[in-house]
Write a protein that holds these residues in place. Structure first.
Motif, PDB file in Angstrom:
ATOM      1  N   LEU A  20       0.922  -1.142   0.042  1.00 58.99           N
ATOM      2  CA  LEU A  20      -0.238  -0.095  -0.050  1.00 58.99           C
ATOM      3  C   LEU A  20       0.869   1.317   0.066  1.00 58.99           C
ATOM      4  CD1 LEU A  20      -2.785  -1.135   2.735  1.00 58.99           C
ATOM      5  CD2 LEU A  20      -2.984  -1.223   0.086  1.00 58.99           C
ATOM      6  N   ARG A  21       0.430   2.119  -0.610  1.00 56.40           N
ATOM      7  CA  ARG A  21       1.398   3.488  -1.047  1.00 56.40           C
ATOM      8  C   ARG A  21       0.509   4.730  -0.478  1.00 56.40           C
ATOM      9  NH1 ARG A  21       3.589   2.325  -6.868  1.00 56.40           N
ATOM     10  NH2 ARG A  21       4.826   0.504  -6.316  1.00 56.40           N
ATOM     11  N   VAL A  22       1.139   5.749  -0.029  1.00 55.99           N
ATOM     12  CA  VAL A  22       0.679   7.021   0.072  1.00 55.99           C
ATOM     13  C   VAL A  22      -0.327   7.339  -0.880  1.00 55.99           C
ATOM     14  CG1 VAL A  22       0.987   9.566   0.350  1.00 55.99           C
ATOM     15  CG2 VAL A  22       2.559   7.793   1.507  1.00 55.99           C
ATOM     16  N   GLY A  23      -1.543   7.668  -0.610  1.00 56.77           N
ATOM     17  CA  GLY A  23      -2.629   8.093  -1.332  1.00 56.77           C
ATOM     18  C   GLY A  23      -3.635   7.128  -1.817  1.00 56.77           C
ATOM     19  N   ASP A  24      -3.416   5.801  -1.529  1.00 53.42           N
ATOM     20  CA  ASP A  24      -4.535   4.713  -1.518  1.00 53.42           C
ATOM     21  C   ASP A  24      -5.446   5.043  -0.572  1.00 53.42           C
ATOM     22  OD1 ASP A  24      -2.663   3.546  -3.312  1.00 53.42           O
ATOM     23  OD2 ASP A  24      -2.001   1.761  -1.889  1.00 53.42           O
ATOM     24  N   ILE A  25      -6.692   4.746  -1.356  1.00 54.57           N
ATOM     25  CA  ILE A  25      -7.954   5.119  -0.849  1.00 54.57           C
ATOM     26  C   ILE A  25      -8.526   3.728  -0.203  1.00 54.57           C
ATOM     27  CG2 ILE A  25     -10.411   5.740  -0.958  1.00 54.57           C
ATOM     28  CD1 ILE A  25      -9.057   7.519  -3.524  1.00 54.57           C
ATOM     29  N   GLY A  26      -8.902   3.730   1.006  1.00 55.06           N
ATOM     30  CA  GLY A  26      -9.639   2.555   1.737  1.00 55.06           C
ATOM     31  C   GLY A  26     -10.901   2.919   2.513  1.00 55.06           C
ATOM     32  N   THR A  27     -11.665   2.074   2.991  1.00 53.88           N
ATOM     33  CA  THR A  27     -12.780   2.199   3.599  1.00 53.88           C
ATOM     34  C   THR A  27     -12.767   1.795   5.059  1.00 53.88           C
ATOM     35  OG1 THR A  27     -14.022   1.705   1.740  1.00 53.88           O
ATOM     36  CG2 THR A  27     -15.190   1.479   3.723  1.00 53.88           C
ATOM     37  N   VAL A  28     -13.063   2.397   6.047  1.00 57.50           N
ATOM     38  CA  VAL A  28     -12.864   2.000   7.427  1.00 57.50           C
ATOM     39  C   VAL A  28     -13.951   0.752   7.929  1.00 57.50           C
ATOM     40  CG1 VAL A  28     -13.284   2.783   9.789  1.00 57.50           C
ATOM     41  CG2 VAL A  28     -12.176   4.335   8.367  1.00 57.50           C
ATOM     42  N   VAL A  29     -13.554  -0.205   8.284  1.00 57.64           N
ATOM     43  CA  VAL A  29     -14.470  -1.203   8.727  1.00 57.64           C
ATOM     44  C   VAL A  29     -14.510  -1.367  10.058  1.00 57.64           C
ATOM     45  CG1 VAL A  29     -14.313  -2.245   6.406  1.00 57.64           C
ATOM     46  CG2 VAL A  29     -12.739  -2.992   8.283  1.00 57.64           C
ATOM     47  N   GLU A  30     -13.746  -1.169  10.913  1.00 52.85           N
ATOM     48  CA  GLU A  30     -13.600  -1.262  12.371  1.00 52.85           C
ATOM     49  C   GLU A  30     -12.965  -0.177  12.938  1.00 52.85           C
ATOM     50  OE1 GLU A  30     -15.289  -2.364  15.387  1.00 52.85           O
ATOM     51  OE2 GLU A  30     -15.580  -4.008  13.901  1.00 52.85           O
ATOM     52  N   ARG A  31     -13.416   0.073  14.229  1.00 50.18           N
ATOM     53  CA  ARG A  31     -12.664   1.252  15.095  1.00 50.18           C
ATOM     54  C   ARG A  31     -11.852   0.385  16.202  1.00 50.18           C
ATOM     55  NH1 ARG A  31     -13.766   6.968  16.754  1.00 50.18           N
ATOM     56  NH2 ARG A  31     -12.957   7.115  18.976  1.00 50.18           N
ATOM     57  N   HIS A  32     -10.787   0.908  16.801  1.00 50.04           N
ATOM     58  CA  HIS A  32     -10.327   0.063  17.731  1.00 50.04           C
ATOM     59  C   HIS A  32      -9.808   1.278  18.999  1.00 50.04           C
ATOM     60  CE1 HIS A  32      -9.927  -3.599  15.461  1.00 50.04           C
ATOM     61  NE2 HIS A  32      -9.575  -2.762  14.294  1.00 50.04           N
ATOM     62  N   ASP A  33     -10.658   1.295  20.059  1.00 51.73           N
ATOM     63  CA  ASP A  33     -10.097   2.258  21.166  1.00 51.73           C
ATOM     64  C   ASP A  33      -9.584   1.337  22.356  1.00 51.73           C
ATOM     65  OD1 ASP A  33     -11.193   4.608  20.193  1.00 51.73           O
ATOM     66  OD2 ASP A  33     -13.389   3.648  20.473  1.00 51.73           O
ATOM     67  N   VAL A  34      -8.200   1.646  22.577  1.00 52.47           N
ATOM     68  CA  VAL A  34      -7.527   1.092  23.745  1.00 52.47           C
ATOM     69  C   VAL A  34      -7.212   2.220  24.670  1.00 52.47           C
ATOM     70  CG1 VAL A  34      -5.696  -0.276  24.283  1.00 52.47           C
ATOM     71  CG2 VAL A  34      -6.766  -0.917  22.207  1.00 52.47           C
ATOM     72  N   PRO A  35      -7.694   2.099  25.846  1.00 52.45           N
ATOM     73  CA  PRO A  35      -7.172   3.088  26.863  1.00 52.45           C
ATOM     74  C   PRO A  35      -5.606   3.509  26.895  1.00 52.45           C
ATOM     75  CG  PRO A  35      -8.710   1.641  27.885  1.00 52.45           C
ATOM     76  CD  PRO A  35      -8.542   1.030  26.453  1.00 52.45           C
ATOM     77  N   GLY A  36      -5.390   4.757  26.713  1.00 54.24           N
ATOM     78  CA  GLY A  36      -3.987   5.177  26.761  1.00 54.24           C
ATOM     79  C   GLY A  36      -3.142   4.954  25.405  1.00 54.24           C
ATOM     80  N   LEU A  37      -3.870   4.665  24.275  1.00 48.11           N
ATOM     81  CA  LEU A  37      -3.152   4.382  23.209  1.00 48.11           C
ATOM     82  C   LEU A  37      -3.880   5.137  22.017  1.00 48.11           C
ATOM     83  CD1 LEU A  37      -2.506   0.561  22.858  1.00 48.11           C
ATOM     84  CD2 LEU A  37      -0.886   2.325  23.528  1.00 48.11           C
ATOM     85  N   GLU A  38      -3.378   5.636  20.865  1.00 48.11           N
ATOM     86  CA  GLU A  38      -4.158   6.087  19.728  1.00 48.11           C
ATOM     87  C   GLU A  38      -4.981   5.093  19.277  1.00 48.11           C
ATOM     88  OE1 GLU A  38      -2.770   7.962  15.504  1.00 48.11           O
ATOM     89  OE2 GLU A  38      -1.407   7.040  16.621  1.00 48.11           O
ATOM     90  N   THR A  39      -6.247   5.856  18.773  1.00 46.27           N
ATOM     91  CA  THR A  39      -7.365   5.156  18.331  1.00 46.27           C
ATOM     92  C   THR A  39      -6.706   4.498  17.042  1.00 46.27           C
ATOM     93  OG1 THR A  39      -9.153   6.527  19.091  1.00 46.27           O
ATOM     94  CG2 THR A  39      -9.600   5.178  17.099  1.00 46.27           C
ATOM     95  N   GLY A  40      -7.134   3.259  16.763  1.00 45.72           N
ATOM     96  CA  GLY A  40      -6.679   2.332  15.514  1.00 45.72           C
ATOM     97  C   GLY A  40      -7.867   2.286  14.685  1.00 45.72           C
TER      98      GLY A  40
END
Length: 81
Positions: A20-40
């Protein structure tokens, strides 16, 4: 930035191991919230025919929202010529 499920996002850094390269377009299929970490986010990337080429989990800092200034383009996967 906070992304909603099933919205398009743009990759801001290469993900070499998934071709995958800069500029590739994708679709968010899940959100991951872990306390103390950046949202993934799990993001699905497709080819132009709609087949999945990768589903990767990335920190939100590797993604951005599309803008009106973005111009879609096509690149050929070096593996499938």
């Amino acid at each position: 930035m906070d992304f909603q499920l099933y919205t398009d996002v743009v990759l801001v850094r290469d993900v070499v191991e998934d071709n995958l390269r800069v500029g590739d377009i994708g679709t968010v299929v899940e959100r991951h919230d872990v306390p103390g970490l950046e949202t993934g986010y799990s993001v699905e990337f497709f080819d132009m025919l709609g087949s999945t080429i990768a589903v990767v989990t990335l920190p939100g800092s590797m993604l951005r929202a599309p803008t009106h200034g973005d111009i879609p383009s096509v690149r050929r996967d070096a593996v499938t010529i």
